[in-house]
Enzyme design. Sequence first.
Site: not given
Lengths: 299, 103
Positions: B31, B34
Amino acid sequence: MYDIIIIGAGPAGMTAALYAKRANKKVLVLEALNYGGQIINTVDIENYPTQEHISGYDFATKLYNQITELGVEIIEEKVISIENLKDYKKVNTKNNIYKAKAIIIATGTDNRKLNIENEDKFIGKGISYCATCDGSFYKNKNVCVVGGGNTALEEAIYLSNICNTVYLIHRRDKFRADQILIDKLNSISNIKLVLNATINKLNGNEKLDSIDILSNNKIDTISTDALFIAIGKIPMNDIFKDIIEIDEYGYIVSDKLCHTNIPGIFVAGDIREKSLRQLVTATSDGALAATEAVKYINQ
Amino acid sequence: MKIINVDEDNFNEEVINSKQKVLIDFNATWCGPCKMIGPVLEKIAEQNDNIKIVSIDVDNNQDLAKEYNVFSIPCLVVVKDGKEIKRNVGLISKNEIEELIGE
């Protein structure tokens, strides 16, 4: 006083900073959120020359390191307005005022929303704008995708590998997507097409559990764990649209050298009116806008 | 303070029974957003002693993600006395994270 202020630290803005700094200009990049822009959502970039595979995060971080090591200043502040004064330009953030001889706008685009009730409430609880980001949370579930362009089809195809059934909802009867994607879509058995249909209502308590579809004047309910919204992008033009010329879709109009209607204000990347919005055209715009800004200052 | 990696084994000890307020960072290796938040949280963790920041990999801890209804990441959840009090889904700035954490 800066020579050039760049608004937005995506690939276009950061490339503009690279070129401006290498031309020995005093450069400031203002970014509302975090460097990288939308490319950080891309898991694997395969169409940038020389990079067979690179993640959007790695691409953005390399470019960020490249420009900060050169001495480009990046400040995390949201720009709220710009002003074109006689001798210089002003860039206002919530807490500060910055001055520059030239501005490059590279704020990019944001996801277009459906604008129906509960959409915000269910973000992260069923509503998503990125299948590759959130698809894996819906393994073997039934999900919906809404949209009719390349992104919607790509998302439906991606999700068909993970999910049980994928409903692709589109308000027309034909897709405006590449034929190769349409052919692929039609060959996948667990994608069900819901055409000439619009989404009327999002239902659920804590999280999304079904959606109401309006089609042929009648409403059907599809029970679903997720709705992936892929109905296009909107240019982030709010702070400019009063003084900068935009086209009917909100993109900033420019000549082939990235000049806007105001001398000394340039545009680069996805927010620019153009036919192809890709990483390679964003970086290209950045280089061009910076070069033109340098010329403008040196005049 | 350093960010603590939490999984199903030490979740109760580090989060539910924590005397301090806890910020849970639900994330995954694939991700991008993230990864953007990660270094920002590290900075906040260094600068603040009044909150404990823990990181949970959703791929390795699917039950915890399910328990907290996490369906999109990055997802930041603030827990006080074992109960969720606030959350944010999606990439946010350092200032916004600090606002989320509050006093």
